[in-house]
Design a protein around this motif. Sequence first.
Motif, PDB file in Angstrom:
ATOM      1  N   GLY A  72       0.820  -1.309   0.005  1.00 11.74           N
ATOM      2  CA  GLY A  72      -0.043  -0.031  -0.149  1.00 11.74           C
ATOM      3  C   GLY A  72       0.727   1.252   0.014  1.00 11.74           C
ATOM      4  N   ILE A  73       2.091   1.199  -0.236  1.00 12.77           N
ATOM      5  CA  ILE A  73       3.153   2.620  -0.003  1.00 12.77           C
ATOM      6  C   ILE A  73       3.336   2.795  -1.265  1.00 12.77           C
ATOM      7  CG2 ILE A  73       5.073   3.210   0.759  1.00 12.77           C
ATOM      8  CD1 ILE A  73       4.918   1.583   3.194  1.00 12.77           C
ATOM      9  N   ALA A 125      -4.162   5.681   8.383  1.00 15.57           N
ATOM     10  CA  ALA A 125      -3.226   4.593   9.201  1.00 15.57           C
ATOM     11  C   ALA A 125      -2.250   5.490  10.108  1.00 15.57           C
ATOM     12  CB  ALA A 125      -2.507   3.716   8.355  1.00 15.57           C
ATOM     13  N   PRO A 165       3.488   3.525   9.229  1.00 15.41           N
ATOM     14  CA  PRO A 165       3.523   2.628   8.251  1.00 15.41           C
ATOM     15  C   PRO A 165       3.122   0.899   8.182  1.00 15.41           C
ATOM     16  CG  PRO A 165       5.621   4.057   8.116  1.00 15.41           C
ATOM     17  CD  PRO A 165       4.629   4.181   9.742  1.00 15.41           C
ATOM     18  N   LEU A 206      -0.379   1.096   8.149  1.00 13.78           N
ATOM     19  CA  LEU A 206      -1.009   1.149   6.791  1.00 13.78           C
ATOM     20  C   LEU A 206      -1.050  -0.166   5.763  1.00 13.78           C
ATOM     21  CD1 LEU A 206      -1.244   3.289   4.525  1.00 13.78           C
ATOM     22  CD2 LEU A 206       1.108   3.275   3.870  1.00 13.78           C
ATOM     23  N   THR A 207       0.259  -0.795   5.934  1.00 12.48           N
ATOM     24  CA  THR A 207       0.581  -1.936   5.182  1.00 12.48           C
ATOM     25  C   THR A 207      -0.485  -3.176   5.735  1.00 12.48           C
ATOM     26  OG1 THR A 207       2.894  -1.642   4.764  1.00 12.48           O
ATOM     27  CG2 THR A 207       2.147  -3.880   4.589  1.00 12.48           C
ATOM     28  N   ARG A 208      -0.746  -3.318   6.922  1.00 16.47           N
ATOM     29  CA  ARG A 208      -1.688  -4.187   7.331  1.00 16.47           C
ATOM     30  C   ARG A 208      -2.896  -3.918   6.770  1.00 16.47           C
ATOM     31  NH1 ARG A 208       0.185  -7.764  11.430  1.00 16.47           N
ATOM     32  NH2 ARG A 208       2.624  -7.255  11.764  1.00 16.47           N
ATOM     33  N   LYS A 209      -3.463  -2.846   6.889  1.00 20.13           N
ATOM     34  CA  LYS A 209      -4.756  -2.452   6.621  1.00 20.13           C
ATOM     35  C   LYS A 209      -5.088  -2.299   5.180  1.00 20.13           C
ATOM     36  CE  LYS A 209      -6.755   0.768   9.731  1.00 20.13           C
ATOM     37  NZ  LYS A 209      -7.321   2.169   9.887  1.00 20.13           N
ATOM     38  N   ARG A 231      -4.940   1.943  -1.099  1.00 15.57           N
ATOM     39  CA  ARG A 231      -4.349   2.489   0.280  1.00 15.57           C
ATOM     40  C   ARG A 231      -5.639   2.853   1.391  1.00 15.57           C
ATOM     41  NH1 ARG A 231       0.166   7.209   1.348  1.00 15.57           N
ATOM     42  NH2 ARG A 231       1.680   5.940   0.560  1.00 15.57           N
ATOM     43  N   ARG A 264      -3.474  -4.604   3.113  1.00 13.84           N
ATOM     44  CA  ARG A 264      -3.445  -6.056   2.648  1.00 13.84           C
ATOM     45  C   ARG A 264      -4.857  -6.774   3.296  1.00 13.84           C
ATOM     46  NH1 ARG A 264       1.319  -8.575   1.438  1.00 13.84           N
ATOM     47  NH2 ARG A 264       0.772 -10.270   2.777  1.00 13.84           N
ATOM     48  N   SER A 265      -5.181  -6.382   4.458  1.00 13.62           N
ATOM     49  CA  SER A 265      -6.357  -6.900   5.003  1.00 13.62           C
ATOM     50  C   SER A 265      -7.759  -6.505   4.025  1.00 13.62           C
ATOM     51  CB  SER A 265      -6.502  -6.491   6.697  1.00 13.62           C
ATOM     52  OG  SER A 265      -5.511  -6.919   7.038  1.00 13.62           O
TER      53      SER A 265
END
Lengths: 465, 91
Positions: A302-303, A312, A315, A318-321, A308, A323-324
């Motif tokens: 998401g970066i 968040a 960071p 941000l990545t976990r959200k 995105r 992907r989830s």
Amino acid sequence: MESLFKRWVILSDSTMRKKYEAYIKSTDAKIAAFLEFDVDRGLGLAAEVGKGGELEGVPFAVKDIIAVRGFRLTCGSKILENFVSPYTATAVEKLIAKGGVMVGKTNLDEFGMGSSTDNSALGKTNNPWDTERVCGGSSGGSAAAVAAGMVPFALGSDTGGSVRQPAAFCGVYGLKPTYGAVSRYGLVAYASSLEVIGVCARSVGIARTVFDIMKGQDEKDQSSLNSGTDAPEPEAGVIGVLGGNLGLDPAVDRAYRATIDFYRSKGFEIREINLSMADYYVPVYYTIATAEASANLARYTGIRYGYRPGYAENPEELTRKARSEGFGNEVKLRILLGTYVLRSGFQDQYYQRAQRLRQAIRADFDRAFTRADVILMPVFPTQAFLRGQGGLDQFQQKLADRFTTAANLAGLPALSFPAAVSDGLPAGMQFLAPAFGEARLFDIVRLYEEHFPCPQPPSCKPEWS
Amino acid sequence: MDVSELKITAELANLNLMEEEFVSLGREVEKILDYFSKMMEADEGSLPAGTERCGANRIRPDEQIRDINPDVLLENAPELEDRFIVIPNVL
């Protein structure tokens, strides 16, 4: 020789083009094979390389997991829904260099994970033979577009049967080339050691032509290879077949027997072979495929690109959200499995063991090919199944990959073909050959095609021809 | 696999799972791992683990190739400030 593509030279003439686009519009309203369709953009890419190739004016489609510059590259996922590809895959570039017009991107199971195309986050694709049924997967949009007469061929990718199975469900030809025969540059990675770009086609000749254009070593893919010889393949004389109860639906079982009888009547020797590792194809395949998927899909953070989340804290979140919220259920499941089988403490039990068994599967095929020139087997135990109740759940679909995953595990070429139409639905068979034996596959399936040409779904009548 | 193992795996995979996902995905993972245990029956003996059919390792010269304009790559970034990609605060 009359060109294979004669009736498909559509886009050099404005009247033909109008009729063609009208046909796509009315047909794809029922089938929904395309995620994106744009003749102008396709003609623009073709115009950049000049005129005069053997595919000039011929439309083709590409599974939306293969990059084409200026078109979206969604992988059927919410996480890449708005991603526009900045470059073009080598295989597609070679087809465009021959004049081919890439008219659209086709639907697929998210990241190629599935057997129905219903795992796409961006819509469902219907089978042209019966719109209540799935078109197969994961290259379902490509197979359906070819079957419905919207394009003469469409590229797909085959990681565990993803070209051959939808081709069988939709009644077209589906080639999974030898691992490395076609460059994977521009194919979004799912399971890198198993997958290869292949083609769904209206005829054996078209599949052969497209493969001949796409194949060859590419400096952008270090695993790509030249076959090393241009010597003509010796003709196949001995066909290996599977004995015992294969657990097939009656229609597929009948088609398998009838195909064997056909080749016997044509003078081929039919020899029963024993593939002693067959029970392990599916568990070995899913262990390796999910392990590779968990590593390959780690790039979606998401970066730098992709979905995105709205907010968040940092960071990591941000990545976990991203992907989830961005991945669908089947993708999450496979990432979890893959992460688990690679975890310290479990790796020996699952991943390492699967890798060793994969070597044994290869050795098993090497032995089999000392007794037979090609091996004939079904593609899938059922014909195209219904959605929901009466269909197959995700687990049953995985178990049913038992005839397709072998070619991927062993890196072998395989060609599926419409062997019969039964109860209004096609049933597909496939031949496997030793590595780089594609010519042998085309030759032997062409013989079948001469007697039983590619069937046409009754509801689809291309009107421009 | 019990819930605590699934939680660790999800953590490693950078996935937040909702309560109902722990149940539904957990059940699927369990079923498939159970099925994977079929591999334990096989005699893998002394076979080597590996994927390479032909062992040649082809490498290219370590040279910079710019066949894609970086500005075009940045067009896919979710949020930009000049030529930088914006992310939430690191600290």
